[in-house]
Motif scaffolding. Sequence first.
Motif, PDB file in Angstrom:
ATOM      1  N   GLY A 101      61.964  77.788  -7.184  1.00 38.45           N
ATOM      2  CA  GLY A 101      61.212  79.033  -7.347  1.00 38.45           C
ATOM      3  C   GLY A 101      59.983  78.875  -8.215  1.00 38.45           C
ATOM      4  N   THR A 102      59.350  80.000  -8.492  1.00 35.34           N
ATOM      5  CA  THR A 102      58.111  80.057  -9.261  1.00 35.34           C
ATOM      6  C   THR A 102      58.420  80.213 -10.745  1.00 35.34           C
ATOM      7  OG1 THR A 102      56.938  81.085  -7.420  1.00 35.34           O
ATOM      8  CG2 THR A 102      55.978  81.367  -9.599  1.00 35.34           C
ATOM      9  N   VAL A 103      57.706  79.465 -11.574  1.00 34.27           N
ATOM     10  CA  VAL A 103      57.879  79.561 -13.020  1.00 34.27           C
ATOM     11  C   VAL A 103      56.626  80.188 -13.620  1.00 34.27           C
ATOM     12  CG1 VAL A 103      58.295  78.321 -15.176  1.00 34.27           C
ATOM     13  CG2 VAL A 103      59.383  77.546 -13.057  1.00 34.27           C
ATOM     14  N   ALA A 134      59.190  80.709 -20.619  1.00 32.20           N
ATOM     15  CA  ALA A 134      59.198  80.550 -19.171  1.00 32.20           C
ATOM     16  C   ALA A 134      60.127  81.566 -18.513  1.00 32.20           C
ATOM     17  CB  ALA A 134      59.628  79.138 -18.805  1.00 32.20           C
ATOM     18  N   VAL A 135      59.602  82.224 -17.465  1.00 26.41           N
ATOM     19  CA  VAL A 135      60.360  83.185 -16.668  1.00 26.41           C
ATOM     20  C   VAL A 135      60.371  82.673 -15.230  1.00 26.41           C
ATOM     21  CG1 VAL A 135      60.427  85.557 -15.791  1.00 26.41           C
ATOM     22  CG2 VAL A 135      59.751  85.113 -18.169  1.00 26.41           C
ATOM     23  N   VAL A 136      61.558  82.701 -14.599  1.00 29.54           N
ATOM     24  CA  VAL A 136      61.720  82.118 -13.275  1.00 29.54           C
ATOM     25  C   VAL A 136      61.900  83.209 -12.230  1.00 29.54           C
ATOM     26  CG1 VAL A 136      63.052  80.523 -11.850  1.00 29.54           C
ATOM     27  CG2 VAL A 136      62.785  80.082 -14.307  1.00 29.54           C
ATOM     28  N   HIS A 137      61.118  83.091 -11.131  1.00 25.75           N
ATOM     29  CA  HIS A 137      61.250  83.965  -9.976  1.00 25.75           C
ATOM     30  C   HIS A 137      61.747  83.098  -8.811  1.00 25.75           C
ATOM     31  CE1 HIS A 137      58.806  87.090 -12.031  1.00 25.75           C
ATOM     32  NE2 HIS A 137      58.171  86.036 -12.538  1.00 25.75           N
ATOM     33  N   GLY A 138      63.030  83.169  -8.522  1.00 20.44           N
ATOM     34  CA  GLY A 138      63.618  82.362  -7.462  1.00 20.44           C
ATOM     35  C   GLY A 138      64.147  83.241  -6.347  1.00 20.44           C
ATOM     36  N   GLN A 139      63.272  83.609  -5.437  1.00 15.60           N
ATOM     37  CA  GLN A 139      63.622  84.584  -4.405  1.00 15.60           C
ATOM     38  C   GLN A 139      64.767  84.105  -3.522  1.00 15.60           C
ATOM     39  OE1 GLN A 139      60.148  86.490  -2.828  1.00 15.60           O
ATOM     40  NE2 GLN A 139      61.095  86.853  -0.840  1.00 15.60           N
ATOM     41  N   GLY A 196      51.267  80.422 -10.835  1.00 14.58           N
ATOM     42  CA  GLY A 196      52.291  79.379 -10.831  1.00 14.58           C
ATOM     43  C   GLY A 196      53.043  79.193  -9.534  1.00 14.58           C
ATOM     44  N   SER A 197      52.667  79.896  -8.462  1.00 22.05           N
ATOM     45  CA  SER A 197      53.452  79.812  -7.230  1.00 22.05           C
ATOM     46  C   SER A 197      52.854  78.867  -6.186  1.00 22.05           C
ATOM     47  CB  SER A 197      53.624  81.200  -6.603  1.00 22.05           C
ATOM     48  OG  SER A 197      52.387  81.686  -6.111  1.00 22.05           O
TER      49      SER A 197
END
Length: 404
Positions: A155-157, A163-168, A239-240
């Motif tokens: 996913g996107t950091v 750090a915050v993670v977006h892992g769809q 960051g994606s």
Amino acid sequence: MPDGSRRTVRDLRRGNRSALLRRLYFGGPLTRQELSRETGLSQASVSNVVAELLETGLITEAGSVESDGGRPRILLKTSPEHGHLVGVDVGETRVVVELFDLELTRLAKADLPLGDGGHDVGAVIEHILSGLESVIKESGVDPAEVIGVGVGVPGTVEHGPEAVVHGQTIGWDAVPLEKMLRAGTDLPLFVDNGATALGQAEMWFGAGRGHRNAVIALIGSGVGSCLVIDGTPYRGATGSAGEWGHTTARVGGALCRCGARGCLEAYVGAAALLERYRAAGGTTGHDEEDAVGRLLDDPAMPAAEIRAEIVAYLGAGIADLVNLFNPEKIIIGGWAGLLIGDRMLGRIREAAAQYALRQPFAQASIELCHLGPEAVAVGAATLPLAHLLDSGGAALVERASITT
């Protein structure tokens, strides 16, 4: 108004240390004279910086070479045992934690299956922390000697204060991973996308070494990539960048794990491949790697048709990378990417040639990752290593000055 861009003496010294430390790390052993010539720093500056780095223990003397009529010249190199690095791969089915010396020689490993809970955030955090404790205990390394812990995630950091993670695809929406990990460890943390971490390692130590523009493709259950432009991973505005697996391979096509239709991942990612193989009557079992191996070796017609689709879609996807980014190299990694490439790389190259523009394709090579199927953990360990080199070992230099 003060000039915020003005560099201080401290900044200059840190920059000089970084330049020398990088030269020694990637090109040592070298003499002081060679360091001066290669960095453009005066011999006096080199001598001062070398003295600082010797005091920290980050570099050490490594014999001598004869000079022209004068005294022998002392060789310098980085000291692999002085500090240690941890790399964490939050994978599709397991969390892998590995501890390395500064030359990235593996000293200990913990392999922790995720189980039925999948990517439940609490379970992943627990695995990372218990794996960290395990490798430190197994290696006998003093935790104070661990320079940092790198964590590669799907996913996107989002890199803010933490750090915050977006892992769809794994159900993570703005997960404050760094904050959650800090509740269980005081060690410095560095979190980044797993494909980006893999790409940095391949550029430094693997198939990309000596090149400035490359795409490193990570193919496992899912699909990602690292875009390296002029020697630096390109992350985009937030960051994606590099989500190659979620480019559209077929409009209105197969449903992807991300919720969209027609993504490349839905045609070449291992999870999607095995779903089609099972639907065609193939036996997959519980181990994804064994199952993909069976699919790739199965002589039956349904498996052969799936392999033909892999070649076509992966070839077209690689051609898109060639046409968009004009890389010197496209490097295929990840456990599934290596299995596929071992058997079909020639056919994939031929398919890519059918879709790519001739001139940029002729200038690009397509090859397999050199660092193996577990390279994400190695890549994650390069995250604290990069910080160490960029800062010129600032924390260690400051610690040495305090103790003296």
